[in-house]
Design an enzyme around this catalytic site. Structure first.
Site, short mmCIF file in Angstrom:
data_model
loop_
_atom_site.label_atom_id
_atom_site.label_comp_id
_atom_site.label_asym_id
_atom_site.label_seq_id
_atom_site.Cartn_x
_atom_site.Cartn_y
_atom_site.Cartn_z
CD1 TRP A 177 -0.56 -1.45 3.19
CD2 TRP A 177 0.71 0.42 3.47
NE1 TRP A 177 0.34 -1.57 4.64
CE2 TRP A 177 0.95 -0.46 4.34
CE3 TRP A 177 1.11 1.96 3.25
CZ2 TRP A 177 2.08 0.97 5.54
CZ3 TRP A 177 2.05 2.11 4.01
CH2 TRP A 177 2.08 1.97 5.05
CG ASN A 178 4.76 1.32 0.70
OD1 ASN A 178 4.91 0.29 0.23
ND2 ASN A 178 6.07 1.67 1.08
CE LYS A 201 -3.09 -9.56 -1.66
NZ LYS A 201 -3.74 -8.50 -0.75
N PRO A 202 -3.21 -6.35 -5.63
CG PRO A 202 -4.22 -4.56 -6.48
CD PRO A 202 -4.01 -5.99 -6.31
CG ASP A 203 -3.04 -3.50 1.40
OD1 ASP A 203 -3.90 -2.90 1.89
OD2 ASP A 203 -2.59 -4.44 1.77
N GLY A 252 6.63 -6.27 0.96
CA GLY A 252 5.97 -6.53 1.61
C GLY A 252 7.27 -6.79 2.98
CB SER A 253 6.28 -7.45 6.78
OG SER A 253 6.11 -8.72 6.67
CD GLU A 274 12.15 -2.79 -2.10
OE1 GLU A 274 11.24 -2.23 -1.59
OE2 GLU A 274 12.78 -2.82 -3.23
CG LEU A 275 11.29 -9.11 2.45
CD1 LEU A 275 11.94 -10.36 2.57
CD2 LEU A 275 10.20 -9.61 2.04
CB CYS A 308 11.56 -0.33 1.59
SG CYS A 308 9.90 -1.36 1.73
CD GLU A 406 10.51 -2.00 7.54
OE1 GLU A 406 10.67 -1.33 6.85
OE2 GLU A 406 9.87 -2.63 7.81
#
Length: 537
Positions: A177-178, A201-203, A252-253, A274-275, A308, A406
């Site tokens: 979402w960011n 699948k977008p947020d 995401g996370s 990418e986390l 991120c 984080e």
């Protein structure tokens, strides 16, 4: 709160409404929502998104089931056959037309990004810039990246070898979402250029942004069936995407990224992840303090710290720490918080109650255990329900959660160091390794320090934009910050399988012309020695 824009500084707490602001209802109309959400593969179920600026309902959205995900992949597989056979230059031309459409119609997407994320308009424009750069880069370079390559064969001139790049098939993309514009279509563009279809699948919170991007890319020439969209709760829809994908792209996370990696590994399909990050900025003793302070503001508080690559740890040489912190705190206290649509605000809102709770927990716990607030340090419900002031913490120590976890919000912790070896050790003392920043008057020295930092990107005299915006160079994380890279050759080749075609001519790869096995072995031994002497590789 109204849907108009308010701004106020961190220090005075007096929001001031500017003239000419637009209301959310004027942008996110029922007609727009109905048009965009027709693309969602859904057999029933509804959910809602809310505007972070006000907390009010923004849109009513369809939900997808695992069965809908399977249907989306079936549609995508059918559509990708013709797309994969389309010449790569024709596929790349779609990206170049998309580039022009994005720049021409940017006001539409800026409004949507602001309404769905709560970020300031200038920070939303970072996404426009990043998408345009990616579209231009892969629009120009995809044919070269994907061109068949000739290689020296095992027997020079007698073995002709060609490397082809074959599309993986249907990419399953799970977008956050960011940065909903850049991390949806921006990541999908190289997959499309490589000849793949995408099921995304977008947020749900930022679904309209991704759906708008899809509509515009179709206008640029992408076949409709090549990009399928599903919506729903991550634990329900996400695993279904991984279960059907030929390759998985996830941002995401770190916790969820591990689950995605396990799912992909179980099916023997590749993934890029990418986390999270706990990114460090180093201010060396010879740094320009004013420029470093301005850079720290950009690096720590862009998109309210919800990116991120945001800076969360700030290491400052003791000899310049006092003056730097004075300038940095003054700039931070002067930042204007804003709600609504239009330029002028320096920082926007957090996106959700969960984000606000995490930021508040980190700051309150640190203060309770002895940390000092140099700027900010409190929520701002007078501006909007999810606002939190840009915050600088001093005296942070390892027992505090903000030291290692984080935060993903507008909070930075300050530490002092006396020599560069110490600074490098402290910066590297984290399981993460996504981004870092070094500030110095000596570029060579800065690059040398940067090379010692364990991070996928390191910026010298900039926080994150220099590396991220350089689309020919790879971008991604080390350690717990992920696998794989976006941008550059790696950013498109990951969406392909390498296929080697070797044609043997004149002589076989075995005894021939009456040679027995031993004679053949002697001949090959001599040939191998000759190839080494000729320095052939």
């Amino acid at each position: 709160m109204t849907d108009t824009q308010d701004t106020g500084t961190v220090a005075d707490g007096n929001p001031v409404a500017p003239a000419g602001a637009r209301a959310a209802a004027d942008v996110v109309t029922p007609e727009l929502v109905a048009r965009l959400t027709r693309a969602v593969v859904s057999s029933g179920g509804r959910t809602a998104s809310h505007a972070p600026f006000t907390g009010r309902k923004l849109a009513d959205l369809p939900e997808s089931s695992p069965e809908d995900v399977a249907e989306a992949f079936a549609r995508a597989r059918e559509a990708r056959r013709a797309w994969a056979e389309t010449p790569v230059r024709s596929r790349a031309a779609v990206l170049l037309r998309f580039h022009d459409l994005v720049l021409a119609r940017q006001s539409e997407i800026l409004d949507l990004v602001q309404l769905e994320t709560g970020k300031a308009r200038l920070h939303a424009h970072e996404e426009v810039q990043a998408v345009a750069v990616a579209a231009r880069h892969y629009g120009r370079w995809a044919p070269a990246y994907l061109r068949p390559k000739a290689h020296l064969g095992v027997l020079p001139t007698l073995t002709r070898v060609t490397e082809l790049r074959v599309p993986r098939g249907v990419v399953g993309q799970i977008a956050p979402w960011n940065y909903p514009f850049e991390l949806s279509v921006g990541d999908a563009l190289p997959a499309f250029a490589a000849g793949n279809a995408v099921v995304m699948k977008p947020d749900t919170q930022t679904a309209l942004t991704a759906l708008w991007a899809r509509e515009l890319l179709i206008e640029a020439g992408l076949p409709e069936g090549v990009w399928q969209v599903v919506l729903g709760e991550g634990p329900v829809v996400g695993p279904a995407v991984v279960d059907h994908a030929d390759f998985v792209s996830f941002t995401g996370s770190t916790r969820t990224g591990r689950e995605v990696a396990r799912g992909a590994a179980g099916r023997l399909v590749g993934c890029s992840l990418e986390l999270g990050g706990k990114n460090a900025m180093l201010v060396l003793r010879d740094a320009d303090v004013e420029k470093a302070a301005a850079g720290a503001v950009r690096g720590c508080f862009s998109s309210a710290g919800q990116l991120c690559v945001s800076i969360e740890r700030l290491y400052v040489h003791s000899s310049v720490a006092n003056i730097f912190l004075e300038r940095f705190a003054a700039r931070t206290k002067a930042l204007r918080l804003g709600t609504g649509l239009g330029y002028g605000a320096d920082m926007g809102s957090l996106v959700s109650e969960r984000q606000l709770e995490n930021v508040t927990r980190h700051v309150d716990e640190a203060v309770a255990k002895g940390a000092t607030v140099l700027a900010g340090g409190r929520p701002r419900p007078d501006v909007g329900p999810l606002f939190y002031e840009p915050t600088i913490l001093d005296g942070v120590e390892p027992p505090m959660a903000v030291c290692a976890e984080e935060t993903f919000g507008p909070v930075v912790s300050v530490y002092r160091f006396d020599d560069e070896d110490e600074a490098v050790r402290l910066a590297n003392d984290t399981p993460y390794g996504l981004n870092a920043s070094v500030w110095t008057a000596d570029g060579r020295r800065g690059r040398a320090v940067a090379a010692r930092l364990r991070a996928g990107t390191v910026n010298v005299n900039e926080a994150y934009a220099a590396a991220y915006g350089s689309a020919r160079a790879p971008m991604g994380g080390m350690g717990d910050s992920g696998l794989g890279r976006r941008h550059g050759a790696e950013g498109i080749l990951k969406y392909t399988e390498a296929q080697t075609i070797a044609q043997q001519r004149l002589v076989p790869m075995g005894p021939a012309f009456g040679l027995d096995d031993e004679a053949y072995a002697r001949l090959m031994t001599g040939g191998l020695r000759a190839l080494k002497a000729l320095r052939l590789r």
